[in-house]
Design a protein around this motif. Sequence first.
Motif, mmCIF file in Angstrom:
data_model
loop_
_atom_site.group_PDB
_atom_site.id
_atom_site.type_symbol
_atom_site.label_atom_id
_atom_site.label_comp_id
_atom_site.label_asym_id
_atom_site.label_seq_id
_atom_site.Cartn_x
_atom_site.Cartn_y
_atom_site.Cartn_z
ATOM 1 N N ASP A 14 0.869 -1.139 -0.166
ATOM 2 C CA ASP A 14 -0.222 0.020 -0.028
ATOM 3 C C ASP A 14 0.781 1.159 -0.001
ATOM 4 O O ASP A 14 2.176 1.067 0.223
ATOM 5 C CB ASP A 14 -1.026 -0.175 1.276
ATOM 6 C CG ASP A 14 -2.102 1.183 0.997
ATOM 7 O OD1 ASP A 14 -2.237 1.545 0.021
ATOM 8 O OD2 ASP A 14 -2.803 0.758 2.142
ATOM 9 N N HIS A 15 0.272 2.448 -0.199
ATOM 10 C CA HIS A 15 0.849 3.708 -0.191
ATOM 11 C C HIS A 15 2.070 3.890 -1.392
ATOM 12 O O HIS A 15 2.971 4.363 -1.180
ATOM 13 C CB HIS A 15 1.426 4.199 1.192
ATOM 14 C CG HIS A 15 0.431 4.130 1.894
ATOM 15 N ND1 HIS A 15 0.213 2.916 3.097
ATOM 16 C CD2 HIS A 15 -0.747 5.027 1.983
ATOM 17 C CE1 HIS A 15 -0.684 3.455 3.756
ATOM 18 N NE2 HIS A 15 -1.374 4.422 3.431
ATOM 19 N N PRO A 17 3.587 5.215 -4.745
ATOM 20 C CA PRO A 17 2.966 6.427 -5.522
ATOM 21 C C PRO A 17 2.372 6.051 -6.815
ATOM 22 O O PRO A 17 2.658 5.005 -7.524
ATOM 23 C CB PRO A 17 4.507 7.015 -5.902
ATOM 24 C CG PRO A 17 5.242 6.514 -4.627
ATOM 25 C CD PRO A 17 4.758 5.222 -4.577
ATOM 26 N N ALA A 18 1.351 6.906 -7.069
ATOM 27 C CA ALA A 18 0.592 6.646 -8.411
ATOM 28 C C ALA A 18 1.530 6.421 -9.713
ATOM 29 O O ALA A 18 2.401 7.130 -10.163
ATOM 30 C CB ALA A 18 -0.604 7.661 -8.590
ATOM 31 N N SER A 45 -6.702 8.353 -2.575
ATOM 32 C CA SER A 45 -6.208 8.336 -1.146
ATOM 33 C C SER A 45 -6.113 9.769 -0.452
ATOM 34 O O SER A 45 -5.797 10.537 -1.205
ATOM 35 C CB SER A 45 -4.439 7.966 -1.328
ATOM 36 O OG SER A 45 -4.003 8.266 -0.020
ATOM 37 N N MET A 48 -2.324 10.786 0.166
ATOM 38 C CA MET A 48 -1.594 11.209 -1.234
ATOM 39 C C MET A 48 -2.244 11.546 -2.315
ATOM 40 O O MET A 48 -1.636 11.680 -3.192
ATOM 41 C CB MET A 48 -0.908 9.523 -1.504
ATOM 42 C CG MET A 48 0.171 9.074 -0.394
ATOM 43 S SD MET A 48 0.641 7.303 -0.885
ATOM 44 C CE MET A 48 1.672 7.656 -2.100
ATOM 45 N N LYS A 51 -2.767 6.873 -5.454
ATOM 46 C CA LYS A 51 -1.961 5.940 -5.204
ATOM 47 C C LYS A 51 -2.124 4.685 -5.776
ATOM 48 O O LYS A 51 -3.222 4.481 -6.332
ATOM 49 C CB LYS A 51 -1.939 5.644 -3.577
ATOM 50 C CG LYS A 51 -3.097 4.741 -3.036
ATOM 51 C CD LYS A 51 -3.268 4.552 -1.789
ATOM 52 C CE LYS A 51 -4.155 3.851 -1.125
ATOM 53 N NZ LYS A 51 -4.369 3.525 0.269
ATOM 54 N N ASP A 52 -1.043 3.671 -5.820
ATOM 55 C CA ASP A 52 -1.293 2.375 -6.463
ATOM 56 C C ASP A 52 -1.325 1.357 -5.200
ATOM 57 O O ASP A 52 -0.751 1.742 -4.140
ATOM 58 C CB ASP A 52 -0.102 2.093 -7.311
ATOM 59 C CG ASP A 52 -0.423 2.649 -8.591
ATOM 60 O OD1 ASP A 52 -1.034 3.361 -9.027
ATOM 61 O OD2 ASP A 52 0.641 2.703 -9.563
#
Length: 143
Positions: A14-15, A17-18, A45, A48, A51-52
């Motif tokens: 998790d978290h 960056p896109a 998110s 953020m 996010k990916d």
Amino acid sequence: MLNISGLREGIVLDHIPAGKSMAIYKYLGLGDLDCQVAIIKNARSNKMGRKDIIKIEGGLDIVDLDALGFIDHKITVNIIKDEKIVEKKVLRLPKKITNVIRCKNPRCITSIEQELPHIFVLTDEEHEEYRCMYCEEKYNRKL
């Protein structure tokens, strides 16, 4: 709301960056695994913006945490058992990484001796700088 089925046992990265999930997929060799892998790109998110997320079925031994820490040590690793988060792992920049990146120096021994592992050592934590263990060539991050 998008719904990807939950995991009974596995790992959720998790978290991320896109837009970075496909690079992580490649570096961790997730395409070679014989298990389910779900990639969620550009999820909303609060923290953020976007996010990916990557969901991986199976045990923690599937993922090289040193490689993941090298790629982005701010990613959260959630360990799932019986469909619940049982542990959150905090990543750090690894002191040494093996066969994650390759030395680009044509005079390096790894260019001649194909069987040698590509080993890089963290030389400057503040600037996240790694150098080849054999020739001290600096690795230029372009992940």
